[in-house]
Enzyme design. Structure first.
Site, PDB file in Angstrom:
ATOM      1  N   ASP A 178     -43.161  27.991 -22.083  1.00 60.13           N
ATOM      2  CA  ASP A 178     -43.775  29.007 -22.677  1.00 60.13           C
ATOM      3  C   ASP A 178     -44.181  29.471 -23.452  1.00 60.13           C
ATOM      4  O   ASP A 178     -42.842  29.036 -24.008  1.00 60.13           O
ATOM      5  CB  ASP A 178     -42.861  29.820 -21.842  1.00 60.13           C
ATOM      6  CG  ASP A 178     -43.456  31.580 -22.170  1.00 60.13           C
ATOM      7  OD1 ASP A 178     -44.176  31.963 -23.115  1.00 60.13           O
ATOM      8  OD2 ASP A 178     -42.937  32.061 -20.909  1.00 60.13           O
ATOM      9  N   ARG A 202     -34.487  42.753 -35.077  1.00 59.69           N
ATOM     10  CA  ARG A 202     -35.607  40.969 -34.751  1.00 59.69           C
ATOM     11  C   ARG A 202     -36.603  41.542 -36.021  1.00 59.69           C
ATOM     12  O   ARG A 202     -37.696  42.502 -35.819  1.00 59.69           O
ATOM     13  CB  ARG A 202     -36.141  41.240 -33.702  1.00 59.69           C
ATOM     14  CG  ARG A 202     -35.522  40.228 -33.036  1.00 59.69           C
ATOM     15  CD  ARG A 202     -36.537  40.031 -31.639  1.00 59.69           C
ATOM     16  NE  ARG A 202     -37.342  40.796 -31.192  1.00 59.69           N
ATOM     17  CZ  ARG A 202     -38.254  40.342 -30.106  1.00 59.69           C
ATOM     18  NH1 ARG A 202     -38.088  39.031 -30.175  1.00 59.69           N
ATOM     19  NH2 ARG A 202     -39.370  41.373 -29.910  1.00 59.69           N
ATOM     20  N   TYR A 212     -50.895  38.623 -26.554  1.00 58.99           N
ATOM     21  CA  TYR A 212     -50.534  39.686 -27.812  1.00 58.99           C
ATOM     22  C   TYR A 212     -49.390  39.897 -28.829  1.00 58.99           C
ATOM     23  O   TYR A 212     -49.528  40.656 -29.206  1.00 58.99           O
ATOM     24  CB  TYR A 212     -50.125  41.178 -27.400  1.00 58.99           C
ATOM     25  CG  TYR A 212     -49.342  40.674 -26.063  1.00 58.99           C
ATOM     26  CD1 TYR A 212     -47.807  40.744 -26.319  1.00 58.99           C
ATOM     27  CD2 TYR A 212     -49.564  40.472 -24.083  1.00 58.99           C
ATOM     28  CE1 TYR A 212     -46.771  40.785 -25.547  1.00 58.99           C
ATOM     29  CE2 TYR A 212     -47.957  40.701 -23.548  1.00 58.99           C
ATOM     30  CZ  TYR A 212     -47.424  40.798 -24.606  1.00 58.99           C
ATOM     31  OH  TYR A 212     -46.389  40.159 -23.309  1.00 58.99           O
ATOM     32  N   LYS A 213     -48.866  38.472 -28.901  1.00 59.14           N
ATOM     33  CA  LYS A 213     -47.796  38.423 -30.174  1.00 59.14           C
ATOM     34  C   LYS A 213     -48.605  37.714 -31.320  1.00 59.14           C
ATOM     35  O   LYS A 213     -49.224  38.439 -31.773  1.00 59.14           O
ATOM     36  CB  LYS A 213     -46.238  37.809 -29.760  1.00 59.14           C
ATOM     37  CG  LYS A 213     -46.199  38.589 -28.984  1.00 59.14           C
ATOM     38  CD  LYS A 213     -44.475  37.919 -27.926  1.00 59.14           C
ATOM     39  CE  LYS A 213     -44.092  38.511 -26.740  1.00 59.14           C
ATOM     40  NZ  LYS A 213     -43.403  37.811 -25.246  1.00 59.14           N
ATOM     41  N   PHE A 253     -36.196  34.717 -21.227  1.00 61.47           N
ATOM     42  CA  PHE A 253     -37.032  35.983 -21.355  1.00 61.47           C
ATOM     43  C   PHE A 253     -37.081  36.498 -20.584  1.00 61.47           C
ATOM     44  O   PHE A 253     -36.988  35.584 -18.823  1.00 61.47           O
ATOM     45  CB  PHE A 253     -38.562  36.011 -22.145  1.00 61.47           C
ATOM     46  CG  PHE A 253     -39.185  37.430 -21.856  1.00 61.47           C
ATOM     47  CD1 PHE A 253     -39.174  38.061 -23.177  1.00 61.47           C
ATOM     48  CD2 PHE A 253     -39.746  37.758 -21.134  1.00 61.47           C
ATOM     49  CE1 PHE A 253     -39.305  38.482 -23.436  1.00 61.47           C
ATOM     50  CE2 PHE A 253     -40.733  39.156 -21.040  1.00 61.47           C
ATOM     51  CZ  PHE A 253     -40.347  39.806 -22.435  1.00 61.47           C
TER      52      PHE A 253
END
Ligand SMILES: *Cc1c(COP(=O)(O)O)cnc(C)c1O
Length: 410
Positions: free
Chosen positions: A195, A369, A220-221, A123
């Site tokens: 991560d 996605r 928050y995912k 990322f």
């Protein structure tokens, strides 16, 4: 496929968990890998935090409503989902900030080792922060794909201070072997930093068992803690004494209220606190995590694999000949909890699909996605999504100008 979706949903032992989320009518939400859906426990918790705790109890809440302990309490709640025994995880700040902290502290724990390894497919923030930490600490960044790590470590492992990787590729959804990678990195004497943004809450993670050194992740995912929810940092207990935090804020001091002139870190993971946490977001995240109460992550993993496998099957049947190819590996052991499809018109397709009530997202240049949170996604959702995508393509709906214009956030 409709029969199969129905059978799979009827046999789903986690079906009841969907009721723990407030999902809008008529929407199929497959973007929980960017922003998890709203857990039903959150609105009342936030209302209480604002009205009673802030409005009425005011400053007394730091003691009376246990605000002060929240970063460690919420950290432990996250720890249960990532295989971390209590007292090793702290909630706060953003993933980017926690990455900076973890990488800098790691460099300080491995003096004399000049290399920082990271994934060229990582990322963006993980790569940017790695570059900056390297400039500050004098380390040199090497971008080594996960598959090439064993070879690199065999040759130069004794020069590596820290390796920062994700178990799941955020674009393709490919899952890597956390155990083998951790083992290879640690055997070379380097520190393993994971991560967990795309893993925590989506599949079982066993940080303690793997003897990982450090980990970070967002709230928050798949944890569904809300937009900008606090992130977290895990530091294995054996490293606490040596963990020299670069951001020596007063919350991490051994005696935060003594107003001493010099910094002295707290014992344990408390030294990874920084400044005053955003309590409203912290309490929203804490409430959100109750959606996992009593949930077996092995069952979450089994359902997630069923969902991603079903999506790939549906895509094979319904999207054949329409220009899509799967970017996500077919082998279950190599899949995280999302499916990514390649298509040259990915951006416009995702927009046109959203207009039909199916929300996924797009990653440049050509990936659609679909994040599948097993706590609230059904096989029927998956089938609906694929059928709507087929309808978009057949109707050439994505060719309309309004679906081609890009917003600030893609
Ligand atoms: C989502 C994500 C981030 C996000 O970083 P923030 O600081 O929370 O914006 C970082 N790294 C990875 C691997 C991610 O998936």
């Amino acid at each position: 496929m409709a029969d199969r979706a129905g059978q799979l949903d009827d046999a789903d032992q986690l079906a009841g968990l969907r009721g723990r989320f407030l999902l809008p009518e008529g929407i199929v939400y497959l973007d929980g890998n960017s922003l998890g859906a709203l857990p039903a426990a959150v609105p009342p918790a936030v209302a209480d935090a604002v009205q009673r705790q802030w409005g009425t109890d005011l400053i007394r809440s730091w003691n009376d409503n246990a605000w002060w302990q929240a970063p460690l309490r919420v950290g432990d709640a996250i720890g249960r989902l990532i295989g971390a025994a209590p007292g090793q995880t702290v909630a706060g700040d953003s993933t980017s900030v926690q990455l900076f902290n973890a990488l800098t502290a790691a460099a300080r724990m491995r003096p004399g080792r000049p290399l920082l390894l990271t994934d060229p497919a990582h990322f963006p923030t993980d790569q940017y922060v790695a570059d900056s930490v390297a400039r500050m600490t004098g380390l040199e960044v090497h971008r080594i794909p996960v598959a090439d790590l064993p070879r690199f470590l065999a040759a130069r492992g004794d020069q590596v201070a820290v390796a920062g990787y994700s178990p799941v590729d955020y674009r393709t959804g490919e899952l890597y072997d956390m155990a083998a990678t951790t083992d290879a990195v640690r055997r070379s004497g380097a520190l393993m930093l994971w991560d967990l943004c795309h893993a925590a809450g989506a599949l079982p993670v066993r940080l303690d068992e793997l003897e990982a050194d450090l980990a970070v992740g967002c709230g928050y995912k798949y944890l569904s803690g809300g937009p900008g929810a606090p992130a977290y940092l895990y530091v294995a207990r054996r490293h606490h004494a040596a963990f020299d935090h670069p951001l020596t804020g007063w919350n991490g001091h051994a005696e935060p209220f003594a107003a001493s002139a010099g910094y002295m870190p707290a014992e344990g993971i408390g030294r990874a606190r920084i400044g005053t946490p955003p309590m409203l977001s912290m309490l929203a995240l804490e409430a959100a995590l109750t959606a996992f109460d009593g949930v077996d992550l092995e069952q979450v993993r089994a359902k997630s694999l069923s969902l991603t496998g079903f999506l790939l099957d549906c895509a094979d049947r319904e999207l054949d000949g329409l220009g899509f190819t799967a970017a996500t590996p077919r082998e279950p052991a190599r899949r995280g909890s999302q499916v990514a499809l390649r298509h040259p018109d990915a951006y416009a397709l995702v927009q046109a699909l959203a207009a039909r009530g199916v929300i996924g997202d797009m990653r440049a240049p050509n990936l659609l996605r679909f994040g599948l949170n097993a706590l609230y996604t059904t096989h029927r959702d998956v089938l609906t999504a694929v059928r709507q995508l087929r309808a978009v393509v057949l109707g050439e709906e994505h060719r309309k100008g309004r679906f081609q214009r890009r917003g600030e956030v893609t």
